[in-house]
Motif scaffolding. Structure first.
Motif, PDB file in Angstrom:
ATOM      1  N   ASP A 264      -0.167   5.172   0.919  1.00 20.87           N
ATOM      2  CA  ASP A 264      -0.372   6.145   2.010  1.00 20.87           C
ATOM      3  C   ASP A 264      -0.446   5.441   3.373  1.00 20.87           C
ATOM      4  O   ASP A 264      -1.234   4.516   3.559  1.00 20.87           O
ATOM      5  CB  ASP A 264      -1.675   6.912   1.774  1.00 20.87           C
ATOM      6  CG  ASP A 264      -1.591   7.825   0.566  1.00 20.87           C
ATOM      7  OD1 ASP A 264      -1.254   8.999   0.736  1.00 20.87           O
ATOM      8  OD2 ASP A 264      -1.840   7.330  -0.554  1.00 20.87           O
ATOM      9  N   GLY A 265       0.382   5.908   4.283  1.00 20.79           N
ATOM     10  CA  GLY A 265       0.369   5.328   5.619  1.00 20.79           C
ATOM     11  C   GLY A 265       1.259   4.104   5.749  1.00 20.79           C
ATOM     12  O   GLY A 265       1.471   3.593   6.846  1.00 20.79           O
ATOM     13  N   THR A 266       1.782   3.621   4.612  1.00 20.63           N
ATOM     14  CA  THR A 266       2.644   2.439   4.617  1.00 20.63           C
ATOM     15  C   THR A 266       4.030   2.806   4.080  1.00 20.63           C
ATOM     16  O   THR A 266       5.036   2.622   4.757  1.00 20.63           O
ATOM     17  CB  THR A 266       2.016   1.306   3.780  1.00 20.63           C
ATOM     18  OG1 THR A 266       0.724   1.014   4.304  1.00 20.63           O
ATOM     19  CG2 THR A 266       2.873   0.054   3.822  1.00 20.63           C
TER      20      THR A 266
ATOM     21  N   ASP B  15      -1.821  -0.513   5.845  1.00 22.92           N
ATOM     22  CA  ASP B  15      -2.162   0.105   7.139  1.00 22.92           C
ATOM     23  C   ASP B  15      -3.654   0.303   7.365  1.00 22.92           C
ATOM     24  O   ASP B  15      -4.053   0.779   8.430  1.00 22.92           O
ATOM     25  CB  ASP B  15      -1.490   1.485   7.259  1.00 22.92           C
ATOM     26  CG  ASP B  15      -2.164   2.499   6.363  1.00 22.92           C
ATOM     27  OD1 ASP B  15      -2.315   2.221   5.161  1.00 22.92           O
ATOM     28  OD2 ASP B  15      -2.577   3.552   6.871  1.00 22.92           O
ATOM     29  N   ASP B  16      -4.485  -0.008   6.359  1.00 25.48           N
ATOM     30  CA  ASP B  16      -5.891   0.394   6.521  1.00 25.48           C
ATOM     31  C   ASP B  16      -6.831  -0.776   6.209  1.00 25.48           C
ATOM     32  O   ASP B  16      -6.394  -1.826   5.752  1.00 25.48           O
ATOM     33  CB  ASP B  16      -6.183   1.593   5.611  1.00 25.48           C
ATOM     34  CG  ASP B  16      -7.228   2.535   6.205  1.00 25.48           C
ATOM     35  OD1 ASP B  16      -7.986   2.105   7.116  1.00 25.48           O
ATOM     36  OD2 ASP B  16      -7.303   3.698   5.774  1.00 25.48           O
TER      37      ASP B  16
ATOM     38  N   ASP C 211       0.857  -1.178   0.000  1.00 24.44           N
ATOM     39  CA  ASP C 211       0.000   0.000   0.000  1.00 24.44           C
ATOM     40  C   ASP C 211       0.904   1.242   0.000  1.00 24.44           C
ATOM     41  O   ASP C 211       2.102   1.141   0.301  1.00 24.44           O
ATOM     42  CB  ASP C 211      -0.879  -0.056   1.263  1.00 24.44           C
ATOM     43  CG  ASP C 211      -1.638   1.221   1.512  1.00 24.44           C
ATOM     44  OD1 ASP C 211      -2.373   1.653   0.616  1.00 24.44           O
ATOM     45  OD2 ASP C 211      -1.487   1.803   2.611  1.00 24.44           O
TER      46      ASP C 211
ATOM     47  N   ASP D 187      -6.760  -2.862   3.103  1.00 27.53           N
ATOM     48  CA  ASP D 187      -5.623  -3.776   2.965  1.00 27.53           C
ATOM     49  C   ASP D 187      -5.942  -5.170   3.504  1.00 27.53           C
ATOM     50  O   ASP D 187      -5.281  -6.142   3.130  1.00 27.53           O
ATOM     51  CB  ASP D 187      -4.395  -3.183   3.663  1.00 27.53           C
ATOM     52  CG  ASP D 187      -3.963  -1.883   3.015  1.00 27.53           C
ATOM     53  OD1 ASP D 187      -3.749  -1.880   1.783  1.00 27.53           O
ATOM     54  OD2 ASP D 187      -3.871  -0.858   3.717  1.00 27.53           O
TER      55      ASP D 187
HETATM   56 MG   LIG Z   1      -2.914   3.188   3.400  1.00 29.38          MG
END
Ligand SMILES: [Mg+2]
Length: 260
Positions: free
Chosen positions: A24-26, A201-202, A22, A205
């Motif tokens: 964003d956030g990863t 992260d979400d 992933d 996923d």
């Molecule tokens: Mg993400």
């Protein structure tokens, strides 16, 4: 077993291994707005090294694939966008079946949502196949959601969309039976991979974690799923993964170790 032990066989057989992550956030720290997010030169370098070694390196995002590619700025990677509904492979865009009609719908959905939320602190993100409502900047998150939900219900009555919820975002995406997991499994099978790592992260996923686990049950396949923890992420993400990393820095360190 620790995460490195679980991945030793992946490092030893890069020709049959896929590394999927992933964005964003990863690979990138969560930013105030989607446009202001970026990946660091160190992460970009780690991805470059991985791509020289492994059969497939794929970025799997809720962003449009060309938006993900613009952010990562690397040729040669696989970019799966819109939660698996379209992807860029060797410079060419591909679409899941039944998706193309949404190109005509997405602009009017965006315009309607923009009108509804014009005087609020909720940001409407235009996507090629849908739209996303971001309330990260809202002072009162519950109040923002209370504004968002009834509008989303109205849109669902009008457009053949489905709702995806994430970290301070509610998204409307095509109501087509394809997700991050389905997209990755198709790649694994086509490329005859026998190992795959997925990092995310979400909640979207989790679809990838589960799809790879299912592949493990039915084929001679080894999957490792890694959640990236944050104080915003739902507990269910970490619960659904094999391992958890503390943040983007730990992801970068793991990618570098895999690339060595
Ligand atoms: Mg993400």
């Amino acid at each position: 077993m620790d995460i490195h032990s679980a991945l030793v066989e992946f490092k030893a057989h890069p020709g049959v291994t896929g590394i999927f992550s992933d964005l964003d956030g990863t690979l990138s720290a969560i930013a105030r707005t989607p446009e202001s997010a970026s990946i660091t030169p160190d992460v970009r370098e780690a991805l470059t090294m991985l791509n020289e070694k492994y059969k497939v390196v794929g970025i799997v995002s809720g962003r449009d694939s060309d938006d993900a590619k613009r952010m990562v700025e690397l040729e040669g990677l696989l970019y799966i966008g819109s939660h698996g509904l379209e992807w860029i492979e060797e410079g060419r865009r591909h679409y899941a079946p039944q998706v193309k009609k949404y190109f005509g719908m997405a602009p009017s959905l965006y315009n309607e949502l923009s009108d509804y939320f014009a005087k609020t602190d909720i940001r409407v993100e235009k996507k090629s196949l849908g739209a996303a409502l971001h309330y990260r900047l809202s002072a009162d998150k519950d109040a923002a959601l209370a504004l968002i939900e009834p509008v989303v219900e109205k849109m669902l009555a009008k457009y053949p969309m489905q709702v995806v919820r994430g970290r301070f975002v509610v998204e409307l995406k095509p109501d087509v039976a394809q997700d991050k997991g389905g997209a990755i499994v198709a790649i694994c099978q086509r490329e005859e991979l026998s190992k795959a790592l997925y990092l995310g992260d979400d909640v979207t996923d989790i679809d990838a974690f589960r799809a790879l686990r299912k592949l493990e049950e039915t084929e001679n396949f080894k999957a490792v799923s890694v959640a990236v923890a944050s104080n915003e992420a739902a507990d269910e993400v970490a619960e659904a993964a094999d391992f958890t990393l503390a943040g983007v820095d730990e992801v970068e360190a793991l990618l570098r170790w895999l690339a060595e």
